[in-house]
Design an enzyme around this catalytic site. Structure first.
Site, short mmCIF file in Angstrom:
data_model
loop_
_atom_site.label_atom_id
_atom_site.label_comp_id
_atom_site.label_asym_id
_atom_site.label_seq_id
_atom_site.Cartn_x
_atom_site.Cartn_y
_atom_site.Cartn_z
CB VAL A 139 -4.53 18.00 -10.49
CG1 VAL A 139 -5.58 17.05 -11.05
CG2 VAL A 139 -3.13 17.47 -10.80
CB SER A 218 -5.53 12.88 -4.61
OG SER A 218 -6.43 12.31 -3.67
NE ARG A 219 0.62 10.29 -3.54
CZ ARG A 219 0.83 10.61 -4.80
NH1 ARG A 219 -0.17 10.49 -5.68
NH2 ARG A 219 2.00 11.08 -5.19
CD GLU A 248 -1.86 3.22 -5.08
OE1 GLU A 248 -0.70 3.45 -5.53
OE2 GLU A 248 -2.83 3.90 -5.39
CG HIS A 265 -1.48 5.65 -8.64
ND1 HIS A 265 -0.96 5.70 -7.36
CD2 HIS A 265 -1.40 6.93 -9.10
CE1 HIS A 265 -0.58 6.92 -7.07
NE2 HIS A 265 -0.84 7.69 -8.12
CE1 TYR A 269 1.51 6.09 -14.38
CE2 TYR A 269 1.53 4.10 -15.70
CZ TYR A 269 1.97 4.82 -14.61
OH TYR A 269 2.90 4.26 -13.77
#
Length: 361
Positions: A139, A218-219, A248, A265, A269
């Site tokens: 990414v 990312s996270r 989350e 998030h 998508y």
């Protein structure tokens, strides 16, 4: 390895994975039985006669889920694997595959759109900024390629790749800290030499220049969400574009309110990205048994309109908006308001999967 003489393969798959029926209707010349479930609702009871488990990022795949099940193959249609107990799978001889790079283009488009939107709102000249990219894997590399094609300056930070001998030029986190935009593309590692837990902490935020932008796709726990809120609330002029949230589906509502852009998030998508993720598991499953791929990826990818850039960085967001309206994504999440925690998964499930718009940038 499962018995190839089985009359029917049993597959449990996350209901948000596209094209599962088309790709997994049969395996090894034998029909399959497919059960689609919400990722957060997959339980040991669902797996008592399951051979193949296909998930996305929200299913915790570990001993508690798999113990006593006949599952012999686990695939996650995502780049991240922190929701998978890889040691347990290895100990049990369970084959595993992920989908690295499947959503790289979608995330890169999210990052570019975020930067363009920020520049418009803050009247920033994109030809004069520097972007710090933390994490130079699939990414981060795609983000770098896009920025380079547009003539936007950037720096890379990735200690693991640097230590492994990657030939690109890397800088320290301290140098990244002084960039105008910082975007995170690292896996979540809770401990160890390359831990990414609260990589962006209060000290990092305090040292950043005023009017800078942080993008985290990312996270969630890579950014200390509490520190991010407190520093902004204390008056520091800093902007956040946040697609991931610490804990989350919990969301720090105060931080959401302070963010320039807030999304649930969904950076990766895109229709193409989710299709690539499912297809990579299809390839891995076939490879596991030495089978040829009967379906090609080109047959599945949608035909998307391509963005043609006129070479002008001014007005960049307005040229992108017809292809990807990130303000609409932000609006959907804020509409849910205080109920966002309860509806986080529903938000993700019902988000339109945008078409990717970048051409050969």
């Amino acid at each position: 390895m499962p018995n190839m003489s089985l009359l029917m393969w049993n597959i449990v798959a996350d209901e948000n994975m596209p094209l599962v029926k088309e790709l997994f209707a049969e395996f090894g010349g034998e029909p399959t039985r497919i059960k689609r479930l919400s990722g957060r609702c997959i339980t040991p009871k669902n797996l008592y006669n399951t051979d193949i488990l296909l998930v996305r990022s929200i299913t915790q795949v570990n001993q508690a889920l798999l113990k006593g099940s006949p599952v012999r193959f686990v695939g996650t249609a995502t780049i991240g694997t922190d929701h998978i107990d890889l040691d347990y799978l290895s100990q049990q001889g369970i084959e595993f595959s992920s989908a690295p790079g499947s959503n790289a283009q979608g995330v890169a488009e999210y990052v570019l759109t975020s930067i363009a939107y920020w520049a418009e709102k803050r009247n920033i000249d994109l030809s004069e900024i520097k972007v710090g990219i933390i994490g130079a894997g699939n990414v981060g590399s795609r983000v770098a390629k896009v920025l380079e094609s547009l003539g936007i300056d950037y720096l890379l930070n990735d200690p693991p790749l640097e230590a492994a001998g990657d030939s690109r030029s890397f800088v320290s986190l301290k140098e990244i800290n002084q960039c105008d935009v910082i975007t995170c593309h690292v896996p979540f590692l809770a401990s160890g030499q390359y831990s990414t837990y609260h990589l962006i902490d209060d000290a990092f935020l305090e040292d950043m220049p005023e009017y800078a932008l942080i993008i985290n796709s990312s996270r969630g726990a890579v950014l200390d969400n509490v520190a991010a809120y407190e520093i902004k609330h204390a008056g520091k002029k800093i902007d956040y574009t946040l697609d991931v949230w610490e804990g989350e589906p919990k969301v720090n509502l105060k931080l959401m309110e302070q963010s320039l852009i807030a999304t649930p998030h969904i950076a990766g998508y895109s229709q193409e990205g989710k299709t690539r993720g499912t297809y990579q598991l299809y390839q891995a499953l076939n490879q596991w048994h030495g089978l040829e791929n009967a379906i090609s990826l080109d047959e599945l990818l949608p035909q998307a309109p391509k963005w043609h850039w006129d070479g002008n960085l001014k007005g960049l967001y307005q040229s992108i908006k017809p292809y990807y309206d990130i303000e609409a994504d932000d609006h959907r999440m804020r509409q849910v308001g205080a109920n966002v925690e309860q509806k986080f998964d529903l938000l993700r499930k019902t988000y339109p999967q945008r078409l990717e718009f970048l051409d050969t940038l």
